[in-house]
Design a protein around this motif. Sequence first.
Motif, PDB file in Angstrom:
ATOM      1  N   PRO A  42      42.907  38.801  44.884  1.00 19.65           N
ATOM      2  CA  PRO A  42      41.975  39.423  45.820  1.00 19.65           C
ATOM      3  C   PRO A  42      40.902  40.308  45.188  1.00 19.65           C
ATOM      4  N   ALA A  43      41.279  41.218  44.276  1.00 18.49           N
ATOM      5  CA  ALA A  43      40.271  42.153  43.777  1.00 18.49           C
ATOM      6  C   ALA A  43      40.721  42.840  42.493  1.00 18.49           C
ATOM      7  N   ALA A  44      39.788  42.983  41.581  1.00 15.24           N
ATOM      8  CA  ALA A  44      40.053  43.704  40.329  1.00 15.24           C
ATOM      9  C   ALA A  44      40.336  45.170  40.625  1.00 15.24           C
ATOM     10  N   PHE A  45      41.047  45.790  39.727  1.00 10.03           N
ATOM     11  CA  PHE A  45      41.343  47.222  39.783  1.00 10.03           C
ATOM     12  C   PHE A  45      42.212  47.614  40.976  1.00 10.03           C
ATOM     13  N   THR A  46      42.981  46.685  41.505  1.00  3.37           N
ATOM     14  CA  THR A  46      43.945  47.008  42.543  1.00  3.37           C
ATOM     15  C   THR A  46      45.340  46.768  41.978  1.00  3.37           C
ATOM     16  N   GLY A  47      46.333  47.410  42.563  1.00  7.32           N
ATOM     17  CA  GLY A  47      47.673  47.448  41.996  1.00  7.32           C
ATOM     18  C   GLY A  47      48.293  46.106  41.670  1.00  7.32           C
ATOM     19  N   VAL A  48      48.543  45.282  42.682  1.00  9.78           N
ATOM     20  CA  VAL A  48      49.237  44.014  42.451  1.00  9.78           C
ATOM     21  C   VAL A  48      48.365  43.060  41.636  1.00  9.78           C
ATOM     22  N   VAL A 120      38.168  37.723  50.981  1.00  9.66           N
ATOM     23  CA  VAL A 120      38.645  37.801  49.605  1.00  9.66           C
ATOM     24  C   VAL A 120      39.600  36.632  49.368  1.00  9.66           C
ATOM     25  N   ALA A 121      39.964  36.407  48.130  1.00  9.15           N
ATOM     26  CA  ALA A 121      40.873  35.318  47.798  1.00  9.15           C
ATOM     27  C   ALA A 121      42.308  35.714  48.108  1.00  9.15           C
ATOM     28  N   LYS A 122      43.041  34.786  48.719  1.00 10.89           N
ATOM     29  CA  LYS A 122      44.488  34.954  48.801  1.00 10.89           C
ATOM     30  C   LYS A 122      45.029  34.830  47.386  1.00 10.89           C
ATOM     31  N   ARG A 123      46.104  35.516  47.119  1.00  9.81           N
ATOM     32  CA  ARG A 123      46.757  35.340  45.829  1.00  9.81           C
ATOM     33  C   ARG A 123      47.291  33.911  45.804  1.00  9.81           C
TER      34      ARG A 123
END
Length: 166
Positions: A42-48, A120-123
């Motif tokens: 989904p997004a850079a700089f996020t936990g998972v 955003v992209a799904k994992r």
Amino acid sequence: MVSVDDTAPDFTAPLTDIDGDIELFTLSEHLDEAPIVLAFFPAAFTGVCTTEMCTFRDQMANFEDIGATVYGVSIDTPFTLSEFAEKNNLNFGLISDTNRELVDAYDVEMDFADLGVNRVAKRSVFVVNGDGEITYEWVSDDPGVEPDYEAVEAAAAALEGPAASV
């Protein structure tokens, strides 16, 4: 949704390589690197997402041993991905899908409606063989769930890569 045995949607998008350089990447021009692992996040700089990309980083030798090439894919800009890669010492390229063309083509779009963040992209993870076919797909509706890295590696190992040693 793109599934196993489908032809992988071709695309051209900005790629941030391991040196931080940005260039255009076209999937069909890189099929000689197969098996190719496309790991959408989904997004850079996020936990998972950071944990996931760092896990791929830490397991890169396993993928290289079987001749597989890994690319992370997110809607972040190439500049954000460059900083993300540098901060986390990522050892694989990151593809920028700011226009959401890959998210649409691979049908892995999701929203964080409560945050006002959409498309955003799904994992998800797709493995593409040298003929451009999807041989493995995993898509999660839960952004907190990471892929089964061993299953991804096994799917890639089942294909003959240019440097496969299995």
